[in-house]
Design an enzyme around this catalytic site. Structure first.
Site, PDB file in Angstrom:
ATOM      1  N   TRP A 134     -58.358 -51.608 120.917  1.00 35.80           N
ATOM      2  CA  TRP A 134     -57.433 -52.653 120.496  1.00 35.80           C
ATOM      3  C   TRP A 134     -56.267 -52.763 121.473  1.00 35.80           C
ATOM      4  O   TRP A 134     -55.920 -53.854 121.929  1.00 35.80           O
ATOM      5  CB  TRP A 134     -56.899 -52.374 119.090  1.00 35.80           C
ATOM      6  CG  TRP A 134     -56.043 -53.502 118.554  1.00 35.80           C
ATOM      7  CD1 TRP A 134     -56.449 -54.526 117.750  1.00 35.80           C
ATOM      8  CD2 TRP A 134     -54.648 -53.732 118.828  1.00 35.80           C
ATOM      9  NE1 TRP A 134     -55.391 -55.388 117.502  1.00 35.80           N
ATOM     10  CE2 TRP A 134     -54.274 -54.928 118.151  1.00 35.80           C
ATOM     11  CE3 TRP A 134     -53.685 -53.068 119.559  1.00 35.80           C
ATOM     12  CZ2 TRP A 134     -52.988 -55.452 118.194  1.00 35.80           C
ATOM     13  CZ3 TRP A 134     -52.390 -53.597 119.627  1.00 35.80           C
ATOM     14  CH2 TRP A 134     -52.049 -54.774 118.938  1.00 35.80           C
ATOM     15  N   TYR A 153     -55.505 -55.928 123.840  1.00 36.45           N
ATOM     16  CA  TYR A 153     -54.268 -56.685 123.647  1.00 36.45           C
ATOM     17  C   TYR A 153     -53.483 -56.777 124.954  1.00 36.45           C
ATOM     18  O   TYR A 153     -52.941 -57.835 125.295  1.00 36.45           O
ATOM     19  CB  TYR A 153     -53.426 -56.011 122.563  1.00 36.45           C
ATOM     20  CG  TYR A 153     -52.212 -56.804 122.127  1.00 36.45           C
ATOM     21  CD1 TYR A 153     -52.340 -57.871 121.249  1.00 36.45           C
ATOM     22  CD2 TYR A 153     -50.935 -56.479 122.590  1.00 36.45           C
ATOM     23  CE1 TYR A 153     -51.225 -58.602 120.844  1.00 36.45           C
ATOM     24  CE2 TYR A 153     -49.821 -57.194 122.187  1.00 36.45           C
ATOM     25  CZ  TYR A 153     -49.974 -58.261 121.318  1.00 36.45           C
ATOM     26  OH  TYR A 153     -48.872 -58.989 120.914  1.00 36.45           O
ATOM     27  N   ASP A 188     -59.266 -55.721 114.882  1.00 37.80           N
ATOM     28  CA  ASP A 188     -57.967 -56.176 114.412  1.00 37.80           C
ATOM     29  C   ASP A 188     -58.057 -56.560 112.933  1.00 37.80           C
ATOM     30  O   ASP A 188     -58.945 -57.324 112.526  1.00 37.80           O
ATOM     31  CB  ASP A 188     -57.510 -57.377 115.239  1.00 37.80           C
ATOM     32  CG  ASP A 188     -56.153 -57.894 114.808  1.00 37.80           C
ATOM     33  OD1 ASP A 188     -55.142 -57.333 115.262  1.00 37.80           O
ATOM     34  OD2 ASP A 188     -56.112 -58.853 114.008  1.00 37.80           O
TER      35      ASP A 188
END
Length: 488
Positions: free
Chosen positions: A432, A436, A452
């Site tokens: 994640w 990101y 997410d």
């Protein structure tokens, strides 16, 4: 005419001429056309009378048109068009080079410095850019310098001589010759034609930052407002009339950027004002604001792909022009991504504010609520990170050290795949966080975060199972923002 998308290299001259005839602004920045009988080059949406087909020449870049001896149109200002969305999408040498040129690397480090950053010889780099864009890195940087100089001439009272060096020219003579060649006017004449606009507070350099297609300003400003860290960012005003302000660490000095939320009826640009301690930073500051607000996106190409999915179609229709905000400072974004692991957005901003207060660089002169620059990675390699659990402190120090020593590079020309692997190799950085960072710090338009929580909830509500994102390539970052905005 059907929109083929700005990343389609097969657009032929007949389709280009059709776009010119219909003054189709969707293709501004995708290509330029020149008129042999007038010696002028324009953007496709130029309002002038459409020239006859046999007098028209097409060029892949403004620099190529300038190299062929054409000067910029005074009506449509083709040098001010949004950048091509192709450079954000592409991960190859040309795409990486264009992002670095836009950030001013050639002006600061020369063509050799650009080639070194990319890991290729100057000869190979020149050949690749010339084959695709009709101009080499020096010519592409020269076109950008001329555009920067025109902005300074027409929006500031800076003396002409100082304007030349602020825009990146090596000499006043080079500056004068370039401006006459590109604009068929002297710098003094260009200044006389300027009509400085006064949106927002006085002072600084006022700009209109162009974008193509619709722009979902409410969602973008709300996204940034929720994540604004006190001391380095603030959002003032009521929704629909907000101003986003933030501090900038730049190659030659510091700056403050102010961007106004446009009214829903406004189209085509965002009003921005830049306050810079060194005007040589203008081009770099503009590019960082453009990346933060995702102004070079192609919303029509995105909507065409995502809207083809029945599950996403209502979301796309409800928010035309939804963007995927990037970052004004890539290293800052990486630290903030780790800081926000497993906590709410509000909690992450509070932790960020403590970090800024403890380790940020104070501005020489505070500007209202803006008091600091975000801490540099080297200052965080041994930081205490107040209020952060010990395991995450170790991760933050590891990431900061990797950014400081160059193990992880997040500049606009970084290889996204290699950077992703390097991030994942750092202890405490999972998919994640790496995704990101890749989406925002590197401006990757094709990132999806299957783990997410917000995305999972939206997918469940839409009745869409795992693997649906394959159909959304190469615009999965935008699909993710549609999912995050589903219930807002």
């Amino acid at each position: 005419m059907p929109h083929t998308g700005s990343v389609n290299p097969t657009l032929d001259d007949d389709l280009r001429y059709e776009a010119v005839s219909s003054r189709d602004a969707r293709f501004d920045g995708t290509f330029f056309f020149a008129v042999a009988t007038t010696g002028i080059y324009c953007r496709p949406s130029c309002p002038a009378v459409t020239p006859k087909r046999h007098n028209v020449r097409f060029y892949p870049s403004a620099a190529a048109a300038q190299g062929a001896g054409f000067r910029a149109c005074r009506r449509c200002r083709p040098d001010a068009v949004p950048g091509s969305a192709e450079w954000n999408l592409r991960a190859d040498l040309v795409g990486r080079a264009m992002r670095l040129i836009g950030d001013g690397v050639v002006d600061r480090e020369g063509v050799q410095g650009l080639a070194h950053r990319l890991g290729y010889s100057t000869r190979h780099l020149h050949r690749q850019l010339t084959e695709e864009l009709g101009a080499g890195p020096a010519a592409l940087a020269r076109a950008q310098r001329a555009h920067t100089a025109r902005i300074l001439l027409q929006t500031t009272d800076l003396p002409v001589t100082e304007t030349a060096f602020a825009a990146g020219f090596a000499s006043v003579r080079q500056f004068n010759d370039t401006m006459r060649e590109i604009y068929a006017q002297t710098p003094s004449a260009l200044r006389a034609r300027g009509t400085p606009r006064q949106e927002g507070p006085p002072g600084g350099v006022p700009l209109r930052l162009a974008h193509r297609g619709p722009y979902a300003a409410r969602e973008v400003f709300s996204f940034l407002a929720r994540r604004a860290i006190p001391g380095i960012e603030e959002v003032t005003g009521a929704p629909g009339a907000r101003t986003y302000r933030r501090t900038l660490r730049l190659p030659y000095g510091t700056g403050i950027a102010e961007v106004q939320e446009p009214h829903r009826t406004a189209r085509g640009w965002l009003a921005c004002r830049l306050h810079l301690t060194d005007l040589r930073d203008l081009a770099a500051a503009v590019q960082r604001v453009r990346r933060l607000f995702d102004l070079d996106a192609d919303p029509d190409a995105v909507a065409e792909r995502l809207g083809a999915d029945p599950a996403l179609r209502p979301l796309v229709a409800a928010r035309p022009g939804l963007r995927s905000p990037g970052a004004a400072d890539a290293d800052e974004l990486a630290v903030r991504a780790v800081l926000g692991q497993q906590v709410t957005v509000a909690a992450a901003t509070r932790l960020g504010a403590r970090l800024v207060a403890a380790y940020g660089t104070p501005l020489a002169v505070p500007d209202g609520a803006l008091t600091h620059l975000f801490p540099e990675p080297a200052a965080l390699a041994d930081a205490e990170f107040p209020g952060v659990p010990e395991a995450r402190r170790r991760t933050l120090r590891t990431v900061a050290a990797a950014l400081a020593d160059g193990t992880v590079r997040l500049d606009p020309g970084a290889d996204r795949d290699d950077t992703g692997r390097r991030l994942l190799a750092l202890r405490g950085v999972g998919p994640w966080t790496a995704g990101y960072v890749r989406m925002r710090a590197l401006g990757d338009p094709d990132v999806f975060l299957p783990d997410d929580a917000g995305a999972r909830r939206a997918l469940t509500a839409l009745g869409t199972g795992p693997g649906a994102d394959d159909a959304w390539r190469p615009w999965r970052s935008y699909a993710l923002h549609h999912l995050w905005n589903k219930d807002s």
